[in-house]
Design a protein around this motif. Structure first.
Motif, PDB file in Angstrom:
ATOM      1  N   ASP A 142       0.813  -1.229  -0.018  1.00 57.77           N
ATOM      2  CA  ASP A 142      -0.013   0.094  -0.015  1.00 57.77           C
ATOM      3  C   ASP A 142       0.932   1.153   0.061  1.00 57.77           C
ATOM      4  O   ASP A 142       1.724   1.334   0.724  1.00 57.77           O
ATOM      5  CB  ASP A 142      -0.963  -0.056   1.400  1.00 57.77           C
ATOM      6  CG  ASP A 142      -1.772   1.232   1.258  1.00 57.77           C
ATOM      7  OD1 ASP A 142      -2.054   1.735   0.097  1.00 57.77           O
ATOM      8  OD2 ASP A 142      -2.503   1.420   2.323  1.00 57.77           O
TER       9      ASP A 142
ATOM     10  N   SER B  28       1.703   2.930   3.342  1.00 60.75           N
ATOM     11  CA  SER B  28       2.170   2.066   4.617  1.00 60.75           C
ATOM     12  C   SER B  28       3.725   2.414   4.649  1.00 60.75           C
ATOM     13  O   SER B  28       4.285   3.137   3.855  1.00 60.75           O
ATOM     14  CB  SER B  28       2.165   0.602   4.286  1.00 60.75           C
ATOM     15  OG  SER B  28       2.999   0.039   2.953  1.00 60.75           O
TER      16      SER B  28
ATOM     17  N   THR C  81       0.412   0.111   8.494  1.00 62.81           N
ATOM     18  CA  THR C  81      -0.625   0.942   7.611  1.00 62.81           C
ATOM     19  C   THR C  81      -0.412   2.499   7.943  1.00 62.81           C
ATOM     20  O   THR C  81       0.239   2.795   9.008  1.00 62.81           O
ATOM     21  CB  THR C  81      -2.233   0.598   8.062  1.00 62.81           C
ATOM     22  OG1 THR C  81      -2.406   0.873   9.368  1.00 62.81           O
ATOM     23  CG2 THR C  81      -2.379  -0.945   7.944  1.00 62.81           C
TER      24      THR C  81
END
Length: 117
Positions: free
Chosen positions: A29, A32, A43
């Protein structure tokens, strides 16, 4: 169409299906971040690593992080010279005689004797 041709179509999959490369399967991500101390991937909403409680780079002066509100936990655990502590009142200990689990002994009998009824 014979059996071998039908089987080859079944095992090869659909030729029209979209292809994914290996890199897209392991893509991280974009928000992240990786902890510099324990290498856990966190996260983007975490300002403190939940695994080792290291503050995320760039958030060292954030008052929310310093008060413990961003840790996601109570922050009452610790690792000291005596071992792990998970908060609360310590109810047991390990001493020279073995384990002790808080409270007094309910019997004064020795292990090889029966307790008085």
């Amino acid at each position: 169409e014979d059996y071998d041709e039908a089987r080859a179509k079944d095992t090869c999959g659909d030729a029209d299906a979209p292809k994914q490369d290996l890199g897209s399967l392991f893509q991280v991500d974009k928000d992240s971040w990786k902890c510099e101390v324990c290498a856990v991937r966190n996260t983007g909403d975490k300002k403190k690593c939940p695994a080792c409680e290291t503050i995320r780079p760039g958030f060292e002066d954030d008052p929310e992080v310093k008060t413990g509100a961003a840790s996601g936990g109570s922050g009452s655990g610790a690792i000291g010279s005596g071992g792990f502590s998970f908060g609360g009142v310590p109810s047991g200990s390990i001493g020279g005689g073995g384990f002790s689990f808080g409270g007094g002994s309910t019997s004064s009998a020795k292990p090889h004797e029966k307790a008085a009824s």
